[in-house]
Design a protein around this motif. Structure first.
Motif, short mmCIF file in Angstrom:
data_model
loop_
_atom_site.label_atom_id
_atom_site.label_comp_id
_atom_site.label_asym_id
_atom_site.label_seq_id
_atom_site.Cartn_x
_atom_site.Cartn_y
_atom_site.Cartn_z
N LYS A 169 17.50 -35.68 6.56
CA LYS A 169 17.93 -36.37 7.84
C LYS A 169 18.99 -37.29 7.38
O LYS A 169 18.93 -38.00 6.34
N ALA A 170 19.72 -37.78 8.25
CA ALA A 170 20.92 -39.10 8.12
C ALA A 170 19.84 -40.31 7.86
O ALA A 170 18.86 -40.55 8.11
N GLY A 171 20.66 -41.14 7.06
CA GLY A 171 19.76 -42.35 6.69
C GLY A 171 19.28 -42.28 5.11
O GLY A 171 18.91 -43.28 4.83
N TYR B 192 30.80 -24.74 4.72
CA TYR B 192 31.95 -25.04 4.24
C TYR B 192 32.72 -23.77 3.90
O TYR B 192 32.13 -22.51 3.88
N GLN C 133 23.06 -31.94 12.54
CA GLN C 133 22.09 -33.16 11.94
C GLN C 133 20.71 -32.94 12.66
O GLN C 133 19.72 -33.26 12.27
N ASN D 6 26.36 -44.20 8.46
CA ASN D 6 25.34 -43.56 9.12
C ASN D 6 25.47 -42.39 9.91
O ASN D 6 24.84 -41.92 10.82
N ALA D 7 26.43 -41.70 9.26
CA ALA D 7 26.86 -40.41 9.97
C ALA D 7 25.97 -39.11 9.03
O ALA D 7 26.46 -37.90 9.13
N GLY D 8 24.84 -39.57 8.23
CA GLY D 8 24.16 -38.53 7.51
C GLY D 8 24.76 -38.24 6.30
O GLY D 8 25.75 -39.27 5.75
N ASN D 9 24.52 -37.31 5.63
CA ASN D 9 24.94 -37.11 4.28
C ASN D 9 26.29 -36.37 4.21
O ASN D 9 26.42 -35.47 3.23
N MET D 10 27.36 -36.64 4.98
CA MET D 10 28.63 -35.97 5.00
C MET D 10 29.37 -36.23 3.70
O MET D 10 29.52 -37.43 3.23
N LEU D 11 29.79 -35.06 3.17
CA LEU D 11 30.33 -35.20 1.91
C LEU D 11 31.90 -34.66 2.15
O LEU D 11 32.15 -33.86 2.83
N TYR E 64 28.40 -43.45 -1.88
CA TYR E 64 27.34 -42.59 -2.59
C TYR E 64 28.29 -41.50 -3.00
O TYR E 64 29.08 -40.94 -2.45
N TYR F 237 25.07 -27.62 7.02
CA TYR F 237 26.61 -27.55 6.87
C TYR F 237 27.22 -26.12 6.68
O TYR F 237 26.26 -25.41 5.94
N ARG G 298 20.13 -41.33 1.58
CA ARG G 298 21.42 -40.77 0.48
C ARG G 298 20.84 -40.04 -0.35
O ARG G 298 19.87 -40.22 -1.31
N GLN G 299 21.22 -38.56 -0.40
CA GLN G 299 20.65 -37.66 -1.13
C GLN G 299 21.67 -36.56 -1.18
O GLN G 299 22.44 -36.51 -0.28
N GLN H 51 23.32 -32.77 -0.69
CA GLN H 51 23.36 -31.75 -0.19
C GLN H 51 22.88 -30.21 -1.21
O GLN H 51 23.35 -30.24 -2.16
N SER I 251 30.24 -39.88 -0.36
CA SER I 251 29.71 -39.84 1.23
C SER I 251 29.93 -41.30 1.74
O SER I 251 29.94 -42.21 1.07
N PRO I 252 30.34 -41.46 3.07
CA PRO I 252 30.65 -42.79 3.40
C PRO I 252 29.37 -43.59 3.89
O PRO I 252 28.51 -42.84 4.20
N ASN I 253 29.35 -44.90 4.08
CA ASN I 253 28.19 -45.74 4.60
C ASN I 253 28.62 -45.73 6.09
O ASN I 253 28.16 -47.08 6.47
N SER J 93 20.64 -30.83 4.11
CA SER J 93 20.20 -32.02 3.45
C SER J 93 18.95 -32.53 4.35
O SER J 93 18.93 -32.13 5.70
#
Lengths: 114, 114
Positions: free
Chosen positions: A96-98, A35, A50, B97-102, B32, A33, A100-101, A103, B93-95, A94
């Motif tokens: 991969k997607a799916g 920013y 991704q 499934n777009a990855g760990n977008m913050l 999250y 990412y 939750r952790q 960045q 982060s939303p649920n 971070s």
């Protein structure tokens, strides 16, 4: 020692020039990412990727471009079309997607206009 | 439209006392939540996170509380130390499934006085 390396730490750009900010990670993370942070403000997403050879625009992509040719690298080019490029730029990665952790971030590049 | 807000730009606390940093969000898709700490000219460092299935998560001196009905989370630091002086960002982060977008809040500057 795993981490994210951003270079250079300080960068100066003349009007009308494109500049490229480097971001390399050795964490074996799939997602990366970029920013932008302006004084007294939060972080705003420019671009994200991704997976290798794929990337998506974030909230403020105008005037920026990216590439993701290697998993470890996600360079950001600030083009002359970006009218207000002076800011602190942060790269993150971070898994991969799916999963939750958080960045993880590099130490940033401060870009200034001469 | 700020989806994550930190309404207090700064907070001053005496060493040894509790620091409470607050964060509000509007997007009900967020599930999250994370807190980051940032020193000047450095990248944010991950502190603690919480999933929406919990209402509290603790790690040493740091505890995060989540009130889903109020769409509010808070970070408690006790006891506060001078080294805790930094800018603290909450992120969500939303649920989807777009990855760990913050999405980040604007930050709160914490000053811990000796």
């Amino acid at each position: 020692d795993g981490g994210i390396t951003q270079s250079p730490k300080y960068l100066f750009r003349k009007e009308g020039q494109n500049v490229t900010l480097s971001c390399e990670q050795n964490l074996n993370h799939d997602a990366m990412y970029w920013y932008r942070q302006d004084p007294g403000q939060g972080l705003r997403l420019i671009y994200y990727s991704q997976i290798v050879n794929d990337f998506q625009k974030g909230d403020i992509a105008e005037g920026y471009s990216v590439s993701r040719e290697k998993k470890e690298s996600f360079p950001l080019t600030v083009t002359s079309a970006q009218k207000n490029p002076t800011a602190f730029y942060l790269c993150a990665s971070s898994r991969k997607a799916g999963v939750r952790q958080p960045q993880h971030f590099g130490d940033g590049t401060r870009l200034s206009i001469l | 439209d700020q989806q994550v807000k930190q309404n207090s730009p700064s907070l001053s606390v005496q060493e040894g006392r509790i620091s409470i940093l607050n964060c509000d969000y509007t997007n009900s898709m967020f599930d999250y939540f994370l807190w980051y700490k940032k020193y000047p000219a450095e990248g944010p460092t991950f502190l603690i996170s919480i999933s929406s299935i919990k209402d509290k998560n603790e790690d040493g001196r740091f505890t995060v509380f989540l009130n889903k009905s109020a769409k509010h989370l808070s970070l408690h630091i006790v006891p506060s130390q001078p080294g805790d002086s930094a800018v603290y960002f909450c992120a969500a982060s939303p649920n989807n499934n777009a990855g760990n977008m913050l999405t980040f809040g604007g930050g709160t500057r914490l000053m811990v006085k000796p």
